[in-house]
Design an enzyme around this catalytic site. Structure first.
Site, short mmCIF file in Angstrom:
data_model
loop_
_atom_site.label_atom_id
_atom_site.label_comp_id
_atom_site.label_asym_id
_atom_site.label_seq_id
_atom_site.Cartn_x
_atom_site.Cartn_y
_atom_site.Cartn_z
N LYS A 288 1.04 -1.50 0.17
CA LYS A 288 -0.11 -0.51 -0.57
C LYS A 288 1.06 1.50 -0.05
O LYS A 288 0.31 2.24 -0.50
CB LYS A 288 -0.46 0.29 1.17
N LYS B 230 -10.40 -3.49 -4.68
CA LYS B 230 -11.16 -1.80 -4.85
C LYS B 230 -10.81 -1.67 -5.03
O LYS B 230 -11.61 -0.26 -5.75
CB LYS B 230 -12.59 -2.37 -3.41
N LYS C 270 -4.68 -10.06 -7.63
CA LYS C 270 -5.88 -10.32 -6.50
C LYS C 270 -7.22 -9.31 -7.25
O LYS C 270 -6.70 -8.16 -7.30
CB LYS C 270 -5.48 -9.92 -5.08
P1 TYM Z 1 -10.43 -5.33 2.80
O1 TYM Z 1 -11.97 -4.53 3.89
O2 TYM Z 1 -9.18 -5.50 2.38
O3 TYM Z 1 -11.22 -7.44 2.74
C1 TYM Z 1 -12.42 -7.39 4.14
C2 TYM Z 1 -12.42 -9.08 3.81
O4 TYM Z 1 -12.29 -9.49 2.24
C3 TYM Z 1 -11.46 -10.46 2.26
N1 TYM Z 1 -11.15 -9.90 0.62
C4 TYM Z 1 -10.85 -11.09 -0.61
N2 TYM Z 1 -11.07 -12.63 0.13
C5 TYM Z 1 -11.07 -13.78 -1.47
N3 TYM Z 1 -10.66 -12.91 -1.99
C6 TYM Z 1 -9.75 -11.55 -2.63
N4 TYM Z 1 -10.03 -10.51 -3.28
C7 TYM Z 1 -10.42 -10.42 -1.94
N5 TYM Z 1 -10.26 -9.49 -1.38
C8 TYM Z 1 -11.25 -9.10 0.37
C9 TYM Z 1 -10.52 -9.88 3.62
O5 TYM Z 1 -9.37 -11.11 3.05
C10 TYM Z 1 -10.97 -9.32 4.15
O6 TYM Z 1 -11.47 -10.70 5.14
N6 TYM Z 1 -8.17 -5.56 6.93
C11 TYM Z 1 -8.81 -5.14 6.95
C12 TYM Z 1 -9.84 -5.04 7.83
C13 TYM Z 1 -9.61 -5.43 9.08
C14 TYM Z 1 -10.11 -6.84 9.41
C15 TYM Z 1 -9.94 -6.49 11.20
C16 TYM Z 1 -10.60 -8.12 9.27
C17 TYM Z 1 -9.96 -4.24 10.45
N7 TYM Z 1 -10.64 -4.97 11.55
C18 TYM Z 1 -10.23 -7.56 12.46
C19 TYM Z 1 -10.89 -8.88 10.14
C20 TYM Z 1 -10.62 -8.26 11.21
C21 TYM Z 1 -9.22 -5.13 5.95
O7 TYM Z 1 -8.91 -4.21 4.98
O8 TYM Z 1 -10.29 -6.17 4.26
#
Ligand code: TYM
Length: 349
Positions: free
Chosen positions: A122, A209, A206
């Site tokens: 990032k 968004k 991957k």
């Molecule tokens: P974020 O917002 O990027 O994504 C949310 C969830 O979606 C999953 N994900 C995917 N799974 C499969 N294939 C993909 N291409 C893909 N893109 C995203 C992510 O693995 C995630 O589960 N850091 C985290 C948010 C967060 C969080 C937490 C998660 C903040 N605090 C506490 C769990 C527990 C994030 O940026 O997810």
């Protein structure tokens, strides 16, 4: 699931999704769909959070952030989360996240954070200009989970390293302050078939968004026509599909599309290839488009209906935040007491 001390704590699920742009098919298949499945398992108490404070670690526009918070909450509900059965809220409404995040800034080591691959991705080349918040992001994520002493965390594969850090933080806190088992060592719940959904334009990247090309992803808010068009345009190769999944090893785009088909259907790539082995993408893509439209377009329609009533969503998030804060409050009181921070935190409650 391994036999860790997590089992001595109340079984509790926590997960979060960032309100940064549209939610994708990757977010749905990798995470949100699993949140919904866990709702049927009464062993767990469940908290699902729109992690809005993580969203401010990178450049953002306040008006867009506000809309995105409602959109993610609407996506949760549209995908099947029931605010009665699961606690739905946004992170900034519960001050425990920020408070515990600061404490973990003082527990985690610089060396640990230096190894985080997501920060490197990032921050890109301009690391000196990244916010301190982006660097400390995994500490806030650990705080999200441990403010509730959550034992299980459903996520996609890209979050695995952050969850390992969460366990390291919990372990160090427990041992530094001579409080064995104070925090559980949480278990990731990563789906077998859809842990990593890839871009429709590049099977080695991957689905995200933040990809500049909208054609690289299916957004949960895409209409049926847009979904079908994106699948029609998805990158493929000229070979027919193989009869077994092993034949997809060196074909990232084909592997991804077959994986999406299997995940949407709840089957396996081998099963999908029983029907499509030997056929070309001219046969496969229309079937994939039809299945994706069937499973995803209704979620988008429901999201549009829900976001037209922001007051309703607001009431759900407020009620969820109150329930979440009730769980976090005694845990945070314990944290402050354990650290010798007399009376800490109480002023804000
Ligand atoms: P974020 O917002 O990027 O994504 C949310 C969830 O979606 C999953 N994900 C995917 N799974 C499969 N294939 C993909 N291409 C893909 N893109 C995203 C992510 O693995 C995630 O589960 N850091 C985290 C948010 C967060 C969080 C937490 C998660 C903040 N605090 C506490 C769990 C527990 C994030 O940026 O997810």
């Amino acid at each position: 699931m391994s036999d860790t001390p997590a089992t001595r704590h109340t079984p509790r699920v926590f997960s979060g999704v960032q309100p940064t742009g549209n939610l994708t098919l990757g977010n749905y298949l990798g995470a949100v769909r699993n949140f919904v499945a866990l709702q049927e398992d009464d062993t767990f108490e469940r908290l699902y959070c729109v992690v809005d404070m993580h969203a401010i670690t990178q450049p953002f526009k306040p008006a867009e952030l506000k809309t995105a918070i409602y959109e993610v909450a609407a996506a949760f509900i549209a995908a099947g989360l029931d605010p009665e059965k699961s606690i739905l809220f946004n992170q900034s409404r519960v001050t425990a996240h920020a408070e515990l995040g600061w404490i973990f800034n003082c527990v985690a080591r610089m060396g640990w954070l230096n190894r985080m691959t997501q920060f490197k991705e990032k921050a890109g080349k301009n690391k000196e200009n990244a916010s301190v918040g982006l660097y400390a992001y995994p500490n806030l994520m650990a705080a999200d989970i441990l403010a509730y002493r959550a034992t299980h965390v459903p996520v996609g594969e890209d979050q695995k390293q952050h969850l390992e850090l969460t366990r390291d933080i919990a372990q160090k806190f427990n041992s530094d302050f001579n409080a064995p088992d104070f925090f559980p060592l949480c278990e990731p719940l990563i789906p077998a078939e859809s842990a990593r959904i890839m871009s429709l334009r590049d099977g080695t990247a991957k689905m995200s968004k933040s990809d500049p090309s909208d054609n690289s992803r299916i957004n949960l808010s895409d209409t049926a026509d847009v979904i079908a068009q994106k699948i029609r345009k998805a990158k493929t190769d000229p070979e027919p599909l193989p009869g077994e999944a092993a034949g997809l090893a060196d074909r990232p785009e084909a592997r991804n599309l077959v994986g999406i088909f299997a995940a949407l259907l709840g089957s396996t790539p081998d099963d999908v290839l029983k029907d499509f082995g030997g056929k070309g993408f001219g046969d496969f893509k229309p079937a994939l488009a039809e299945l994706t439209v069937e499973k995803i377009a209704p979620i988008g329609n429901e999201m549009r209906r829900l976001t037209a009533e922001p007051d309703h969503i607001d009431a759900i998030l407020m009620a969820g935040a109150e329930r979440a804060a009730r769980i976090a409050r005694p845990i945070m009181a314990d944290v402050y007491e354990t650290l010798g921070l007399t009376g800490g935190g109480s002023a804000g409650w």
